[in-house]
Design a protein around this motif. Structure first.
Motif, PDB file in Angstrom:
ATOM      1  N   LYS A 121       0.748  -1.212   0.043  1.00  8.83           N
ATOM      2  CA  LYS A 121      -0.158   0.012  -0.051  1.00  8.83           C
ATOM      3  C   LYS A 121       0.931   1.158  -0.003  1.00  8.83           C
ATOM      4  CE  LYS A 121      -4.268  -1.571   2.395  1.00  8.83           C
ATOM      5  NZ  LYS A 121      -5.408  -1.524   3.382  1.00  8.83           N
ATOM      6  N   VAL A 122       0.949   2.033  -0.748  1.00  8.42           N
ATOM      7  CA  VAL A 122       1.600   3.158  -0.854  1.00  8.42           C
ATOM      8  C   VAL A 122       0.889   4.613  -0.881  1.00  8.42           C
ATOM      9  CG1 VAL A 122       3.143   4.401  -2.561  1.00  8.42           C
ATOM     10  CG2 VAL A 122       2.662   1.986  -2.843  1.00  8.42           C
ATOM     11  N   HIS A 123      -0.295   5.053  -1.085  1.00  9.18           N
ATOM     12  CA  HIS A 123      -0.523   6.241  -0.750  1.00  9.18           C
ATOM     13  C   HIS A 123      -2.053   6.293  -1.060  1.00  9.18           C
ATOM     14  CE1 HIS A 123      -0.170   6.950  -5.177  1.00  9.18           C
ATOM     15  NE2 HIS A 123      -1.289   7.703  -5.172  1.00  9.18           N
ATOM     16  N   PHE A 230     -14.519  20.128  -0.694  1.00  6.28           N
ATOM     17  CA  PHE A 230     -14.547  19.270   0.357  1.00  6.28           C
ATOM     18  C   PHE A 230     -14.009  18.061  -0.287  1.00  6.28           C
ATOM     19  CE2 PHE A 230     -18.755  19.346  -1.539  1.00  6.28           C
ATOM     20  CZ  PHE A 230     -19.013  18.167  -1.844  1.00  6.28           C
ATOM     21  N   ARG A 231     -13.225  17.290   0.509  1.00  4.15           N
ATOM     22  CA  ARG A 231     -12.567  16.026  -0.066  1.00  4.15           C
ATOM     23  C   ARG A 231     -12.639  14.995   1.144  1.00  4.15           C
ATOM     24  NH1 ARG A 231      -8.495  19.479   1.284  1.00  4.15           N
ATOM     25  NH2 ARG A 231      -7.808  19.827  -0.898  1.00  4.15           N
ATOM     26  N   GLU A 232     -12.289  13.610   0.674  1.00  2.26           N
ATOM     27  CA  GLU A 232     -12.079  12.684   1.737  1.00  2.26           C
ATOM     28  C   GLU A 232     -10.938  13.072   2.510  1.00  2.26           C
ATOM     29  OE1 GLU A 232     -12.826   8.515  -0.847  1.00  2.26           O
ATOM     30  OE2 GLU A 232     -10.963   9.699  -1.031  1.00  2.26           O
ATOM     31  N   ASP A 233     -11.246  12.456   3.729  1.00  5.88           N
ATOM     32  CA  ASP A 233      -9.879  12.352   5.002  1.00  5.88           C
ATOM     33  C   ASP A 233      -8.814  11.269   4.704  1.00  5.88           C
ATOM     34  OD1 ASP A 233     -10.740  10.160   6.076  1.00  5.88           O
ATOM     35  OD2 ASP A 233     -11.984  11.241   7.374  1.00  5.88           O
ATOM     36  N   ALA A 234      -7.924  11.290   5.428  1.00  4.18           N
ATOM     37  CA  ALA A 234      -6.963  10.218   5.168  1.00  4.18           C
ATOM     38  C   ALA A 234      -7.129   8.931   5.605  1.00  4.18           C
ATOM     39  CB  ALA A 234      -5.485  10.839   6.156  1.00  4.18           C
ATOM     40  N   ASN A 235      -8.461   8.782   6.050  1.00  2.00           N
ATOM     41  CA  ASN A 235      -8.545   7.345   6.466  1.00  2.00           C
ATOM     42  C   ASN A 235      -9.647   6.602   5.286  1.00  2.00           C
ATOM     43  OD1 ASN A 235      -7.881   7.467   9.160  1.00  2.00           O
ATOM     44  ND2 ASN A 235      -9.939   8.720   9.823  1.00  2.00           N
ATOM     45  N   SER A 236      -9.400   7.232   4.013  1.00  2.00           N
ATOM     46  CA  SER A 236     -10.137   6.477   2.996  1.00  2.00           C
ATOM     47  C   SER A 236      -9.624   5.199   2.739  1.00  2.00           C
ATOM     48  CB  SER A 236     -10.006   7.350   1.665  1.00  2.00           C
ATOM     49  OG  SER A 236     -10.151   6.610   0.655  1.00  2.00           O
ATOM     50  N   PRO A 237     -10.312   4.336   2.445  1.00  2.00           N
ATOM     51  CA  PRO A 237     -10.095   2.905   2.007  1.00  2.00           C
ATOM     52  C   PRO A 237      -9.226   2.742   0.739  1.00  2.00           C
ATOM     53  CG  PRO A 237     -12.428   2.999   1.852  1.00  2.00           C
ATOM     54  CD  PRO A 237     -11.941   4.394   2.414  1.00  2.00           C
ATOM     55  N   TYR A 238      -9.485   3.874   0.003  1.00  2.00           N
ATOM     56  CA  TYR A 238      -9.048   3.755  -1.288  1.00  2.00           C
ATOM     57  C   TYR A 238      -7.182   4.013  -1.466  1.00  2.00           C
ATOM     58  CZ  TYR A 238     -13.866   3.816  -2.408  1.00  2.00           C
ATOM     59  OH  TYR A 238     -15.228   3.543  -2.509  1.00  2.00           O
ATOM     60  N   ALA A 239      -6.380   3.386  -0.778  1.00  2.00           N
ATOM     61  CA  ALA A 239      -5.266   3.184  -1.092  1.00  2.00           C
ATOM     62  C   ALA A 239      -4.777   2.957  -2.440  1.00  2.00           C
ATOM     63  CB  ALA A 239      -4.481   2.643   0.041  1.00  2.00           C
ATOM     64  N   ASN A 240      -3.846   3.654  -3.051  1.00  2.00           N
ATOM     65  CA  ASN A 240      -3.302   3.100  -4.316  1.00  2.00           C
ATOM     66  C   ASN A 240      -2.200   2.232  -4.013  1.00  2.00           C
ATOM     67  OD1 ASN A 240      -3.752   5.400  -7.118  1.00  2.00           O
ATOM     68  ND2 ASN A 240      -4.782   5.499  -5.411  1.00  2.00           N
ATOM     69  N   ILE A 270       6.903  12.567  -0.824  1.00  7.61           N
ATOM     70  CA  ILE A 270       5.533  12.480  -1.138  1.00  7.61           C
ATOM     71  C   ILE A 270       4.644  13.604  -0.311  1.00  7.61           C
ATOM     72  CG2 ILE A 270       3.040  11.470  -0.713  1.00  7.61           C
ATOM     73  CD1 ILE A 270       4.248   8.889  -1.365  1.00  7.61           C
ATOM     74  N   GLN A 271       4.979  13.785   0.908  1.00  9.27           N
ATOM     75  CA  GLN A 271       4.469  15.014   1.763  1.00  9.27           C
ATOM     76  C   GLN A 271       5.083  16.426   1.240  1.00  9.27           C
ATOM     77  OE1 GLN A 271       5.977  13.342   5.411  1.00  9.27           O
ATOM     78  NE2 GLN A 271       4.070  12.813   6.194  1.00  9.27           N
ATOM     79  N   ASP A 272       6.317  16.479   0.914  1.00  4.19           N
ATOM     80  CA  ASP A 272       7.076  17.614   0.473  1.00  4.19           C
ATOM     81  C   ASP A 272       6.434  18.077  -1.063  1.00  4.19           C
ATOM     82  OD1 ASP A 272       8.448  17.580   2.933  1.00  4.19           O
ATOM     83  OD2 ASP A 272      10.345  17.265   1.639  1.00  4.19           O
ATOM     84  N   LYS A 273       6.190  17.134  -1.774  1.00  2.72           N
ATOM     85  CA  LYS A 273       5.920  17.317  -3.077  1.00  2.72           C
ATOM     86  C   LYS A 273       4.504  17.567  -3.200  1.00  2.72           C
ATOM     87  CE  LYS A 273       6.675  15.879  -8.120  1.00  2.72           C
ATOM     88  NZ  LYS A 273       7.238  17.037  -8.637  1.00  2.72           N
ATOM     89  N   TYR A 274       3.443  16.883  -2.605  1.00  2.68           N
ATOM     90  CA  TYR A 274       2.059  16.812  -3.020  1.00  2.68           C
ATOM     91  C   TYR A 274       1.283  17.463  -1.703  1.00  2.68           C
ATOM     92  CZ  TYR A 274       3.771  13.604  -6.503  1.00  2.68           C
ATOM     93  OH  TYR A 274       4.561  13.115  -7.539  1.00  2.68           O
ATOM     94  N   GLY A 275       1.828  17.585  -0.674  1.00  2.00           N
ATOM     95  CA  GLY A 275       1.058  18.134   0.406  1.00  2.00           C
ATOM     96  C   GLY A 275      -0.304  17.297   0.596  1.00  2.00           C
ATOM     97  N   VAL A 276      -1.594  18.231   0.678  1.00  2.00           N
ATOM     98  CA  VAL A 276      -2.845  17.636   0.774  1.00  2.00           C
ATOM     99  C   VAL A 276      -3.198  16.654  -0.054  1.00  2.00           C
ATOM    100  CG1 VAL A 276      -3.523  19.369   2.652  1.00  2.00           C
ATOM    101  CG2 VAL A 276      -4.142  19.545   0.123  1.00  2.00           C
ATOM    102  N   ALA A 277      -2.496  16.609  -1.384  1.00  2.00           N
ATOM    103  CA  ALA A 277      -3.175  16.207  -2.668  1.00  2.00           C
ATOM    104  C   ALA A 277      -2.932  14.734  -2.508  1.00  2.00           C
ATOM    105  CB  ALA A 277      -2.464  16.718  -3.682  1.00  2.00           C
ATOM    106  N   VAL A 278      -1.638  14.286  -2.019  1.00  2.00           N
ATOM    107  CA  VAL A 278      -1.342  12.736  -1.602  1.00  2.00           C
ATOM    108  C   VAL A 278      -0.858  12.392  -0.464  1.00  2.00           C
ATOM    109  CG1 VAL A 278       0.145  10.908  -2.783  1.00  2.00           C
ATOM    110  CG2 VAL A 278      -0.523  12.826  -4.280  1.00  2.00           C
ATOM    111  N   VAL A 279      -1.551  11.509   0.176  1.00  2.00           N
ATOM    112  CA  VAL A 279      -1.092  11.015   1.687  1.00  2.00           C
ATOM    113  C   VAL A 279      -0.688   9.672   1.727  1.00  2.00           C
ATOM    114  CG1 VAL A 279      -2.104  10.669   3.875  1.00  2.00           C
ATOM    115  CG2 VAL A 279      -3.202  12.377   2.383  1.00  2.00           C
ATOM    116  N   PRO A 280       0.700   9.453   2.256  1.00  2.00           N
ATOM    117  CA  PRO A 280       1.432   8.172   2.306  1.00  2.00           C
ATOM    118  C   PRO A 280       0.476   7.265   3.131  1.00  2.00           C
ATOM    119  CG  PRO A 280       2.748   9.924   2.916  1.00  2.00           C
ATOM    120  CD  PRO A 280       1.635  10.571   2.578  1.00  2.00           C
ATOM    121  N   ALA A 281       0.389   6.013   2.735  1.00  2.00           N
ATOM    122  CA  ALA A 281      -0.616   5.025   3.439  1.00  2.00           C
ATOM    123  C   ALA A 281       0.146   4.083   3.933  1.00  2.00           C
ATOM    124  CB  ALA A 281      -1.240   4.341   2.341  1.00  2.00           C
ATOM    125  N   PHE A 282       1.519   4.323   4.333  1.00  2.00           N
ATOM    126  CA  PHE A 282       2.172   3.115   4.845  1.00  2.00           C
ATOM    127  C   PHE A 282       3.272   4.111   6.043  1.00  2.00           C
ATOM    128  CE2 PHE A 282       4.641   5.542   1.560  1.00  2.00           C
ATOM    129  CZ  PHE A 282       5.924   5.855   2.020  1.00  2.00           C
TER     130      PHE A 282
END
Length: 282
Positions: A121-123, A230-240, A270-282
Motif C-alpha cells: 500500500k503506497v498512498h 470538500f474531500r475525503e480524509d486520510a482514512n479513505s479505504p482507497y489506497a493506491n 510525497i509529503q513535500d511534493k504533494y501536500g494535501v493532494a497525496v497522503v502516504p498510506a504506510f
C-alpha cells in the motif's frame, strides 16, 4: 662411449625441460595466489512497473537511483490508456502495476479473470469536489448538475463523499463498493448527475456546477488540490497499491521494490511534493 655420451646428453636436456616446467608451474601458482579472485558482479535485474503519470510515475522515478544501487533497473511504463495496465500485467508485459486501489481492482478482476495480489500500500489520493462556479458546498442550488466518475468503484466513492457531506443518502446494504445514482434514497436538492470518464472530469468543469475528481487527474490538469470545496480524509479505504501477479510477491526484486517504495525517504518525498493532494498510506 659415444652411445653413453648421447644418452647422458639426452638425459641432461630432459632434466632442463623438467626444471623449467617445475619453475614455470611454481611461478604461475605464486602469481595466482598473489592476486586474489575478484567477486563476480551480481547481474542487474530489470523490473517493469506500469504506472499512472501523476503521482505514481513520479514516485517511481524518485526511487530509481536507490534501486539502481541495489542492482535493480526500474523501468517505468506509462500507457496512454490506464485501462491497459491490468491486461499488461496479466499478459506478463510488465512485472507490476501501480495506479489502482483494491475496490477498483475488485470491480474488474472477476470479469476479466485477473489474479493479482497487493505487494504494498503506497498512498491515498483523497477524491474531492471541485467547481469553477461555486465557492462552497452551501452554494449548491436545487437541481445543480454534478459530474462523477463512471467506473463502478469510483462512482460509489463519489456518491459516498456526497453522502458524508449531507447532500444525499444512499440506500442501505450497498456492498462491494458499487453504486450508481439509481441507488440514491434521498436527494433533497434534487441534484442531477452526469457520469463521465474519470480522466475527462477536469475538462467537464466549465459545463457543470461541480465535479468529483480523483487527485491524480487534478494534478495532471494543473488544478490546485487545495481548491477542493470538500474531500475525503486520510482514512479513505482507497489506497493506491502496487499490484503483482499472485504468487510473485516474494520475488527478491519485488520485495526490494516494495521496501524502497514504502521507505521514510518516499514518505517525505510525497509529503513535500504533494501536500494535501497525496497522503502516504504506510
Amino acid at each position: 662411449m659415444l652411445k653413453k655420451s648421447i644418452v647422458k646428453s639426452a638425459l641432461a636436456i630432459i632434466g632442463v625441460f623438467l626444471l623449467a616446467s617445475l619453475f614455470a608451474g611454481c611461478s604461475s601458482g605464486s602469481e595466482k595466489s598473489a592476486a586474489p579472485a575478484q567477486p563476480s558482479g551480481k547481474q542487474e535485474v530489470t523490473v517493469k512497473v506500469g504506472a499512472a503519470v501523476v503521482p505514481h510515475a513520479e514516485i517511481l522515478n524518485f526511487i530509481k537511483p536507490k534501486l539502481k544501487q541495489d542492482g535493480i533497473n526500474l523501468e517505468v511504463v506509462v500507457l496512454d490508456d490506464e485501462g491497459q495496465l491490468n491486461p499488461a500485467l496479466a499478459n506478463k508485459q510488465i512485472d507490476a502495476n501501480y495506479f489502482q486501489h483494491v475496490p477498483y481492482y475488485e470491480s474488474v478482476a472477476k470479469e476479466k479473470g485477473y489474479n493479482f495480489a497487493v505487494a504494498a500500500k503506497v498512498h491515498v489520493e483523497p477524491i474531492g469536489f471541485y467547481s469553477q462556479k461555486l465557492k462552497s458546498k452551501e452554494e449548491l442550488k436545487e437541481g445543480a448538475t454534478i459530474a462523477i466518475p463512471n467506473n463502478p468503484s469510483n462512482e460509489f466513492r463519489a456518491l459516498a463523499l456526497l453522502q458524508a457531506n449531507g447532500l444525499i443518502k444512499l440506500k442501505d446494504g450497498i456492498a462491494n463498493f458499487s453504486a450508481t445514482p439509481r441507488d440514491i434514497a434521498e436527494n433533497p436538492k434534487k441534484l442531477k448527475f452526469v457520469e463521465v470518464e474519470a480522466a475527462q472530469l477536469a475538462r467537464s468543469l466549465p459545463d457543470v456546477d461541480g465535479a468529483i475528481i480523483n487527485t491524480n487527474f487534478v494534478l495532471e490538469a494543473k488544478i490546485d488540490p487545495k481548491s477542493a470545496l470538500f474531500r475525503e480524509d486520510a482514512n479513505s479505504p482507497y489506497a493506491n497499491d502496487l499490484f503483482v501477479r499472485k504468487g510473485e510477491e516474494n520475488r527478491p526484486e519485488i520485495k526490494k521494490l516494495t521496501e524502497v517504495l514504502t521507505s521514510a525517504d518516499v514518505k517525505k518525498f510525497i509529503q513535500d511534493k504533494y501536500g494535501v493532494a497525496v497522503v502516504p498510506a504506510f
